[in-house]
Scaffold this active site. Structure first.
Site, PDB file in Angstrom:
ATOM      1  N   GLU A 107       0.374  -1.276   0.398  1.00 33.02           N
ATOM      2  CA  GLU A 107      -0.352   0.474   0.057  1.00 33.02           C
ATOM      3  C   GLU A 107       0.672   1.151  -0.118  1.00 33.02           C
ATOM      4  O   GLU A 107       1.929   1.316   0.787  1.00 33.02           O
ATOM      5  CB  GLU A 107      -1.395  -0.057   1.042  1.00 33.02           C
ATOM      6  CG  GLU A 107      -1.724  -1.718   1.920  1.00 33.02           C
ATOM      7  CD  GLU A 107      -2.547  -1.438   2.929  1.00 33.02           C
ATOM      8  OE1 GLU A 107      -2.890  -0.306   3.507  1.00 33.02           O
ATOM      9  OE2 GLU A 107      -3.143  -2.386   2.844  1.00 33.02           O
ATOM     10  N   GLU A 223      -9.331   6.095   2.611  1.00 29.62           N
ATOM     11  CA  GLU A 223      -9.886   4.821   4.086  1.00 29.62           C
ATOM     12  C   GLU A 223     -10.114   6.291   5.006  1.00 29.62           C
ATOM     13  O   GLU A 223      -9.549   7.168   5.446  1.00 29.62           O
ATOM     14  CB  GLU A 223      -9.257   3.833   4.402  1.00 29.62           C
ATOM     15  CG  GLU A 223      -9.308   2.692   4.914  1.00 29.62           C
ATOM     16  CD  GLU A 223      -8.133   1.662   5.680  1.00 29.62           C
ATOM     17  OE1 GLU A 223      -8.226   1.108   6.657  1.00 29.62           O
ATOM     18  OE2 GLU A 223      -7.096   1.689   4.388  1.00 29.62           O
TER      19      GLU A 223
END
Length: 340
Positions: A107, A223
């Site tokens: 990520e 997120e």
């Protein structure tokens, strides 16, 4: 340590960080590392636990093998209500699943996370896990794992200025690709100043159990963490803090994937989904761009992230609940940004 792959065109460690005011690069054999206080841990966070909420783009079904991805996202300064909550925009490359803790994930993106950075600035970040966020995981350079090669880019560097409503947009390009020779996953970044993509470093294959040859899934988007203190949903913002129906929302554009090593192509069948669309939502603009963000206060019905990615069965839960899982017009003009 590997050298930056020679097959990448126009590799250039351009001066695009504020700390360059004190020098253009670190001495040979060294890399820039942010000074940390004694209060920050090496593996903080609540990955894949209670309270994570998502608004993302994904492929359904994904191609059999994925060897990299590239995305451009504008960078904002979202409000984060509590130190242990965060807000981010990022890309995910994954293989495996949460079953038996087999999920591997790479990520990278930008993040506001007061608990670990000790401030509320958006910062360049990276993350990896080899066991579904349980014990084999790491933020940035806070434990062994990612090998940095660039002497000019500071992981955890603050990004300034951020995008502005109705004005200039600070865009961050993230590209992750599989090395065609020795096989590690390389990371490159570019800020919206017209510079070339800068290779930062790589994740060695030895870190992973499932990401050793290729990725199985790719996602892009936002997120947040909602701690749901006293049963109240957080006011933490995702992206710019605006829902995608507003022209001030955050965006991700120019989505690409590599279906063979070193060969990137535009995404052709983008899907979008959100785990809690009452607060944070996502809207597709094209097969290579979408808007995302929020919140919008109100009663929330949540969906599991796995259900969003499957695009089939959606589990309706009682409300309010907490998740239990792992853009404005995207053609806006971009102006120069910096990272310090």
């Amino acid at each position: 340590m590997e050298e930056a792959p020679a097959y990448l065109p126009d590799i250039d460690d351009t001066n695009w960080q504020v700390w360059h005011g004190n020098g253009t690069k670190c001495p040979k054999g060294t890399i820039p590392v942010r000074r940390l206080s004694g209060t920050t841990g090496s593996q903080p966070g609540r990955e894949a636990t209670l309270g994570h909420e998502y608004a993302i783009g994904f492929l359904n079904p994904p191609p059999p093998k994925i060897y990299g991805t590239k995305a451009v996202m504008n960078v904002w300064h979202p409000k984060v209500e509590r130190a242990k909550e965060f807000s981010l925009g990022q890309v995910w490359l994954t293989a495996g699943s949460y079953e038996n803790n087999e999920l591997n994930s790479i990520e990278a993106g930008w993040q506001v996370y007061p608990e670990i950075y000790m401030d509320y600035q958006p910062r360049l970040f990276i993350f990896w896990t080899a066991d579904a966020y349980t014990s084999s995981k790491c933020y940035n350079l806070r434990c062994p794992g990612f090998i940095q090669t660039s002497r000019k880019v500071l992981i955890e560097g603050a990004i300034s200025p951020q995008s502005t409503f109705g004005g200039s947009q600070t865009e961050l390009t993230i590209q992750i690709w599989k090395d065609p020779n020795l096989g590690p996953w390389w990371l490159g970044v570019r800020l919206s100043n017209g510079s070339d993509l800068t290779p930062i470093g790589y994740w060695p294959l030895e870190l992973f159990t499932r990401l050793t040859d290729h990725a199985e899934n790719v996602q892009w988007g936002g997120e947040i963490v909602n701690l749901n203190v006293s049963g109240r949903h957080t006011s933490t913002q995702m992206g710019s803090g605006f829902l995608p129906r507003n022209d001030k929302a955050a965006y991700v554009r120019d989505l690409q994937i590599a279906l063979s090593i070193g060969k990137f192509q535009a995404v052709s069948d983008l899907k979008v989904g959100a785990t809690n669309p009452t607060y944070y939502n996502v809207e597709k603009y094209s097969n290579t761009s979408f808007a995302y963000g929020g919140p919008e206060r109100g009663d929330a019905v949540q969906l599991s992230l796995d259900a969003v990615l499957r695009g089939t069965r959606f589990l309706k839960l009682k409300k309010p609940v907490i998740s239990h899982s792992s853009p404005t017009n995207p053609k806006r003009r971009a102006e120069k940004g910096t990272i310090e």
